[in-house]
Design a protein around this motif. Structure first.
Motif, PDB file in Angstrom:
ATOM      1  N   ALA A  79       2.620-122.658-104.215  1.00 38.91           N
ATOM      2  CA  ALA A  79       1.307-122.973-103.230  1.00 38.91           C
ATOM      3  C   ALA A  79       0.069-122.290-103.813  1.00 38.91           C
ATOM      4  N   LEU A  80       0.180-121.226-104.122  1.00 38.95           N
ATOM      5  CA  LEU A  80      -1.067-120.315-104.621  1.00 38.95           C
ATOM      6  C   LEU A  80      -1.540-121.077-105.885  1.00 38.95           C
ATOM      7  N   ALA A  81      -0.635-121.236-106.962  1.00 37.44           N
ATOM      8  CA  ALA A  81      -1.164-121.859-108.114  1.00 37.44           C
ATOM      9  C   ALA A  81      -1.438-123.165-108.038  1.00 37.44           C
ATOM     10  N   VAL A  82      -0.820-123.942-107.431  1.00 37.55           N
ATOM     11  CA  VAL A  82      -1.440-125.280-107.156  1.00 37.55           C
ATOM     12  C   VAL A  82      -2.640-125.486-106.569  1.00 37.55           C
ATOM     13  N   THR A  83      -2.976-124.749-105.605  1.00 39.08           N
ATOM     14  CA  THR A  83      -4.326-124.658-105.067  1.00 39.08           C
ATOM     15  C   THR A  83      -5.241-123.864-105.854  1.00 39.08           C
ATOM     16  N   VAL A  84      -5.090-122.982-106.415  1.00 45.74           N
ATOM     17  CA  VAL A  84      -6.237-122.715-107.496  1.00 45.74           C
ATOM     18  C   VAL A  84      -6.513-123.413-108.581  1.00 45.74           C
ATOM     19  N   ILE A 220      -6.893-124.761 -96.744  1.00 42.05           N
ATOM     20  CA  ILE A 220      -5.887-125.042 -95.748  1.00 42.05           C
ATOM     21  C   ILE A 220      -5.049-126.328 -96.134  1.00 42.05           C
ATOM     22  N   VAL A 221      -5.770-127.370 -96.483  1.00 42.91           N
ATOM     23  CA  VAL A 221      -5.189-128.640 -96.646  1.00 42.91           C
ATOM     24  C   VAL A 221      -4.426-128.369 -97.804  1.00 42.91           C
ATOM     25  N   ASN A 222      -4.806-127.911 -98.846  1.00 44.13           N
ATOM     26  CA  ASN A 222      -3.861-127.780-100.027  1.00 44.13           C
ATOM     27  C   ASN A 222      -2.639-126.821 -99.900  1.00 44.13           C
ATOM     28  N   LEU A 223      -2.698-125.869 -98.940  1.00 44.47           N
ATOM     29  CA  LEU A 223      -1.525-124.936 -98.773  1.00 44.47           C
ATOM     30  C   LEU A 223      -0.473-126.061 -98.038  1.00 44.47           C
ATOM     31  N   ASN A 224      -1.097-126.939 -96.945  1.00 46.91           N
ATOM     32  CA  ASN A 224      -0.276-127.835 -96.406  1.00 46.91           C
ATOM     33  C   ASN A 224       0.362-128.754 -97.361  1.00 46.91           C
ATOM     34  N   TYR A 225      -0.252-129.294 -98.059  1.00 44.63           N
ATOM     35  CA  TYR A 225       0.135-129.984 -99.234  1.00 44.63           C
ATOM     36  C   TYR A 225       1.303-129.586-100.094  1.00 44.63           C
ATOM     37  N   THR A 226       1.078-128.405-100.682  1.00 39.08           N
ATOM     38  CA  THR A 226       2.060-127.822-101.284  1.00 39.08           C
ATOM     39  C   THR A 226       3.129-127.436-100.705  1.00 39.08           C
ATOM     40  N   SER A 270      13.869-124.685 -90.414  1.00 38.78           N
ATOM     41  CA  SER A 270      12.723-125.710 -90.046  1.00 38.78           C
ATOM     42  C   SER A 270      11.789-125.230 -89.001  1.00 38.78           C
ATOM     43  N   VAL A 271      12.373-124.564 -88.002  1.00 35.71           N
ATOM     44  CA  VAL A 271      11.488-123.705 -87.084  1.00 35.71           C
ATOM     45  C   VAL A 271      10.504-122.965 -87.645  1.00 35.71           C
ATOM     46  N   ILE A 272      10.950-122.071 -88.545  1.00 37.37           N
ATOM     47  CA  ILE A 272      10.182-120.903 -89.526  1.00 37.37           C
ATOM     48  C   ILE A 272       9.040-121.900 -89.940  1.00 37.37           C
ATOM     49  N   LEU A 273       9.227-122.909 -90.597  1.00 39.04           N
ATOM     50  CA  LEU A 273       8.143-123.921 -91.194  1.00 39.04           C
ATOM     51  C   LEU A 273       7.407-124.500 -90.078  1.00 39.04           C
ATOM     52  N   MET A 274       7.807-124.777 -89.026  1.00 37.37           N
ATOM     53  CA  MET A 274       6.853-125.660 -87.862  1.00 37.37           C
ATOM     54  C   MET A 274       5.933-124.334 -87.370  1.00 37.37           C
ATOM     55  N   LEU A 275       6.406-123.309 -87.313  1.00 41.34           N
ATOM     56  CA  LEU A 275       5.410-122.089 -86.945  1.00 41.34           C
ATOM     57  C   LEU A 275       4.325-122.159 -88.088  1.00 41.34           C
ATOM     58  N   PHE A 276       4.673-122.322 -89.332  1.00 38.65           N
ATOM     59  CA  PHE A 276       3.851-122.085 -90.177  1.00 38.65           C
ATOM     60  C   PHE A 276       2.805-123.152 -90.181  1.00 38.65           C
ATOM     61  N   VAL A 277       3.199-124.506 -89.894  1.00 39.48           N
ATOM     62  CA  VAL A 277       2.096-125.541 -89.991  1.00 39.48           C
ATOM     63  C   VAL A 277       1.197-125.412 -88.739  1.00 39.48           C
ATOM     64  N   ILE A 278       1.832-124.839 -87.615  1.00 34.38           N
ATOM     65  CA  ILE A 278       1.211-124.933 -86.423  1.00 34.38           C
ATOM     66  C   ILE A 278       0.024-123.754 -86.546  1.00 34.38           C
TER      67      ILE A 278
ATOM     68  N   LEU C 120       0.530-133.577 -85.485  1.00 32.75           N
ATOM     69  CA  LEU C 120       0.074-133.178 -86.569  1.00 32.75           C
ATOM     70  C   LEU C 120       0.815-131.988 -87.328  1.00 32.75           C
ATOM     71  N   MET C 121       1.608-131.346 -86.319  1.00 33.50           N
ATOM     72  CA  MET C 121       2.042-129.754 -86.588  1.00 33.50           C
ATOM     73  C   MET C 121       3.483-130.066 -86.811  1.00 33.50           C
ATOM     74  N   LEU C 122       4.126-131.354 -86.649  1.00 33.40           N
ATOM     75  CA  LEU C 122       5.458-131.362 -86.994  1.00 33.40           C
ATOM     76  C   LEU C 122       5.727-132.669 -88.163  1.00 33.40           C
TER      77      LEU C 122
END
Lengths: 294, 347, 280
Positions: A79-84, A220-226, A270-278, C120-122
């Motif tokens: 994520a870091l590499a792609v974002t930068v 933020i958007v790029n982190l989400n993307y990667t 999945s739940v851990i990732l959800m928390l991350f997106v939230i 958006l979050m899911l």
């Protein structure tokens, strides 16, 4: 949350209007997400006949599992590499286009279209270029004494997905940087020039600070993307291999759950990732103020 | 055409903010009534309640014989002209005029006839096929008027229709609205914050302040006999001079008359002050500033012992210079007495 | 520009040309590969200049059936339908829910807004298995409904319309009401025509979004009849090591990526508007 000053008095109609959206949201978003949370606390017996509540067992195992922790580290690196890389290149290109008056649009068109290349196609394209038998880059790299084989070498596989994912994201970042640059008032640049600042100094002292809302938003958007949208890139190039070297968190949810059928662990992931997106979404909406105030 | 009756009308917004405190008002058939007041006085809210765009918390509003409290705006048979005109941007002028009629199922020939008539009256026939954005501000204003006229409604409601125009155009359109309303004889309610516009247009003027009606009457009545301090200060330009009785008495000395008990503020219109000598309260002061406005001059005079400068209107050119001393008289019969506590006029 | 510095202008063009080369390079390679016969690519250094076999390769892609995938025309048809249904569906349900949220006051309005926001979050990537289970239970596997319906909810499109509706003067709706237009008439006669450019911009973005879908179709289709292009080219590429027909695969890849790329190039203004506005 605002409505219009006057509203229509209808009673039933608004419910009818939001119903399609809400029904789809409930059935295909909220309910499955709830199921994921539920099954992350449960264990299913091998025949799928009964389930039992196991508390945080899956989570506990995940955080003791070296493979999962390694995947986290790899995802962070990726994520870091792609974002930068993609933001850096995009900023340079956007700044250059912003300097031009006439030819700017032509360059823009040439730089924007990769947005429309899907992640999976981007993966295939770069996989072809780096393919060890017919690819053009391994051929070139051989002259420099590099033995390229991303099917065996985990580091090289990581470089491959970073390049493919960054390439795909340049256009998006370019577009937003260009929009941000164009909203910096020309008068500020002129005032700085009169104050004796050269073009590079002007960029770093005037333009770049004013661009910071855009930069933060794109981060933020790029982190989400990667994290999420690069599934296709990885699936088309390395499929998580070799030896887990490119198994990012999202790909792992897929490979553990859909392929490996390890339901409980995959749900916990999945739940851990959800928390991350939230967290990312909340940050994006709470703290990203993209309008520059004067 | 119809009369409009408001009985005990109140508007309370959520959070217990009262916008309108029990208003009673009867508007006769064919009359043009202007609601005037400072911003936030409730005049627009009241108009929008008549239109059906705001709910009515209490009381009744009737148009003609019908109580319209629970009727949709469309069912009230009124037409409205908005401050920003609210023309449909994607429709041509003709379509804008036709829209309301079509929605009511008016026959095609009738629609064409009315549109042609309105276009003729308002001189917008050449623009009928243009989009609103291709029109000037004045032309848009006419189209907005046209949209009201074609409907031939029971009443016109105007919500500050001229405030987006420049001063010159505003004057022209004001006259045109007056002419049009006289010839159509449609009951009209007109909201403005511009007291000059209010004075010149109104058959009857309703001055509002803080959600209440201060005074209702013919414009000239309000000018001559303002019922409250607020009306006295609001109507008339330059505004009435309002002075505390005790201050005035201290300065005027022997020329101070005995006033009606209860009157502790005295008002006088700037054009009623007499320069030189005569009967009344004799004062003298220094001219601080002269504003020549053409046909008349406004003098700002500082009187020793009175905090605020007095405004005097002199017809023609001022015959004194700035910083000169002048004598003047406040004629007794031109004085208005007010009570500070109640804010009302004292006779 | 503030001042004229020739070396800086030169540097600017140099940087941009370099950037364009980087951006174009992978696709150039793919296009070149698509123009050669099978032998030119099978050994050693691949050619850097176009060959003469493009037409042959294209015809082969469209006509020949390949192992493990559906016919190319069928996958193209599926991709097209999927993109169109997703585009139309997202716009339709988003514009009406934004309309309800902006132009009505009803109990549960704020809750509805937050439920939409939550989508958006899911992203589908984090709820792969339970969503698959729901679709399977509803009997929607291997169908257009299963391919599209679960992707149709859209917070971003709803927010875009909400934002746009808020900029429309309140008086427009009031005038329409005085003119006798109810909620449906107002929506159809006034709001919809005024939303034209926003809808067009969203169409561009959402069509590209729909066309690019990969994970979801892969999950819900096992019948090749419902394969999409993105799945198809991936499957073709995956067997390439065993049966290298790079010229054919690259011809297929180039054709699969072409529709959205052409849309971005020829509708650049709408594309930029759509992308920038949906992120507001």
């Amino acid at each position: 949350m605002d409505t219009k000053r006057t509203v229509f008095p209808s009673q039933g109609l608004p419910y009818l209007l939001v119903a399609p959206q809400l029904i789809i949201t409930l059935i295909f978003f909220i309910w499955p997400a709830g199921q994921a949370v539920k099954s992350s606390f449960e264990r299913e017996d091998p025949f799928g006949l009964s389930t039992s509540f196991v508390g945080l067992m899956h989570y506990g195992r995940l955080f003791q599992d070296p493979a999962y922790l390694a995947s986290m580290g790899r995802t962070a690196l990726f994520a870091l590499a792609v974002t930068v890389i993609s933001m850096g290149l995009a900023l340079v290109l956007a700044t250059a286009v912003n300097r031009l008056i006439r030819s700017g649009t032509a360059y823009s068109t040439l730089l924007l279209w990769p947005y429309a290349v899907s992640p999976v196609v981007a993966g295939i394209l770069w996989w072809f270029i780096f393919n060890s038998t017919t690819g053009i880059l391994p051929y070139v790299l051989e002259f420099f004494g590099v033995d390229w084989n991303h099917q065996l070498n985990g580091g090289q596989a990581m470089i491959l997905i970073i390049i493919a994912a960054s390439w795909k994201q340049i256009s998006y970042n370019f577009l937003f940087f260009l929009a941000g640059l164009q909203s910096v008032p020309q008068s500020l640049n002129e005032a700085a020039a009169i104050d004796g600042a050269g073009p590079f100094k002007r960029f770093w002292t005037i333009v770049f600070p004013l661009l910071s809302p855009t930069t933060f938003f794109l981060m933020i958007v790029n982190l989400n993307y990667t994290m999420f949208d690069t599934f296709g890139v990885i699936d088309a190039t390395t499929a998580g291999g070799p030896n887990q070297a490119t198994n990012t968190l999202v790909y792992k949810v897929y490979s553990d759950g859909y392929i490996g059928l390890n339901l409980g662990s995959s749900s916990a992931q999945s739940v851990i990732l959800m928390l991350f997106v939230i967290v990312l979404t909340v940050i994006q909406f709470r703290y990203v103020e993209r309008r520059v105030q004067y | 055409m119809a009369s409009i009756d408001l009985k005990g009308v109140r508007k309370v917004y959520p959070g217990n903010v009262t916008a309108i405190h029990s208003v009673d008002l009867s508007i006769e058939d064919g009359e043009l009534v202007v609601l005037v007041g400072p911003s936030g006085c409730g005049k627009s809210t009241l108009l929008r309640m008549i239109a059906g765009l705001e709910t009515i918390t209490d009381g009744t509003i009737s148009i003609g014989a019908d109580v319209v409290n629970n009727k949709e705006p469309a069912e009230r048979d009124i037409a409205m002209v908005f401050q920003n005109y609210a023309l449909y941007p994607h429709m041509s002028v003709r379509q804008n005029l036709e829209y309301g009629l079509k929605n009511r199922g008016t026959p095609r020939e009738e629609i064409d006839r009315r549109v042609a008539e309105a276009a003729r009256v308002l001189e917008i026939a050449p623009f009928l096929d243009r989009k609103p954005r291709q029109l000037s501000g004045g032309q848009r204003q006419r189209v907005a008027m046209g949209r009201a006229i074609v409907r031939q409604p029971k009443a016109f409601l105007f919500d500050e229709p001229l405030s987006n125009l420049d001063a010159k155009l505003r004057g022209q359109m004001r006259i045109e609205i007056r002419r049009l309303q006289r010839s159509l004889k449609t009951t009209s309610v007109y909201v403005t914050h511009d007291q000059l516009e209010a004075m010149t247009l109104a058959d009857r003027l309703v001055v509002m302040n803080g959600g209440r009606i201060e005074q209702v009457g013919k414009p000239i009545e309000l000018y001559d006999r303002p019922a409250s301090l607020f009306v006295a200060g609001f109507i008339g330009s330059p505004p009435m001079n309002l002075l505390p009785v005790e201050t005035l008495a201290a300065v005027a000395g022997a020329t101070m008359p005995t006033l009606t008990p209860g009157a502790d503020i005295v008002g006088i219109r700037p054009d009623q002050v007499v320069l030189g000598g005569g009967d009344g309260i004799a004062l003298s002061g220094t001219v601080e500033l002269i504003e020549p406005v053409g046909g008349e001059s406004h003098l700002y005079v500082r009187v020793e012992g009175i905090e605020q400068a007095l405004i005097l209107v002199q017809q023609g050119r001022a015959n004194v210079g700035e910083a000169e001393r002048i004598d003047f008289v406040l004629p007794i019969q031109a004085l208005h007495g007010f009570n500070r506590e109640s804010g009302r006029r004292v006779e | 520009m503030v001042e004229n510095r020739p070396w800086l202008t030169f540097l600017t063009h140099f940087v941009l040309i370099l950037g364009v080369i980087i951006v174009v390079f992978p696709v150039y390679i793919a296009v070149i590969a698509a123009t050669h016969g099978p032998t030119a690519l099978s050994s050693g250094m691949m050619p850097m200049l176009p060959g003469a076999e493009l037409w042959n390769n294209v015809v082969q892609v469209w006509t020949e059936d390949r192992r493990g995938v559906a016919p190319f025309w069928l996958m193209a048809w599926n991709s097209l339908w999927m993109a169109i249904i997703i585009t139309v569906g997202k716009i339709a349900i988003s514009i009406i829910s934004a309309y309800a949220i902006v132009y009505f006051r009803f109990p549960g309005r704020v809750l509805a807004f937050w439920l939409i926001f939550i989508t958006l979050m899911l992203p589908v990537e984090v709820r792969i298995i339970p969503t698959f289970a729901v679709v399977a239970n509803l009997g929607m596997l291997n169908s257009y409904v299963g391919l599209t319906l679960p992707l149709i909810a859209s917070a971003t499109a709803t927010f875009l319309f909400r934002q746009f509706f808020m900029t429309i003067p309140d008086e427009l709706m009031e005038a329409a009401r005085v003119d006798g237009a109810g909620p449906i008439k107002f929506f159809r006669d006034i709001l919809l025509p005024l939303s034209r450019t926003n809808i067009a911009a969203l169409c561009v973005i959402l069509f590209i979004y729909g066309w690019m879908q990969y994970l979801w179709p892969m999950l819900v289709t096992t019948d090749p009849k419902y394969y999409t292009l993105m799945m198809g080219v991936k499957r073709m590429a995956a067997v390439a090591d065993a049966d290298p027909q790079w010229n054919i695969i690259m011809a297929a890849v180039v054709m699969a990526m072409l529709p959205p790329v052409l849309i971005v190039i020829f509708m650049q203004r709408l594309f930029v508007k759509g992308l920038v506005e949906t992120e507001k």
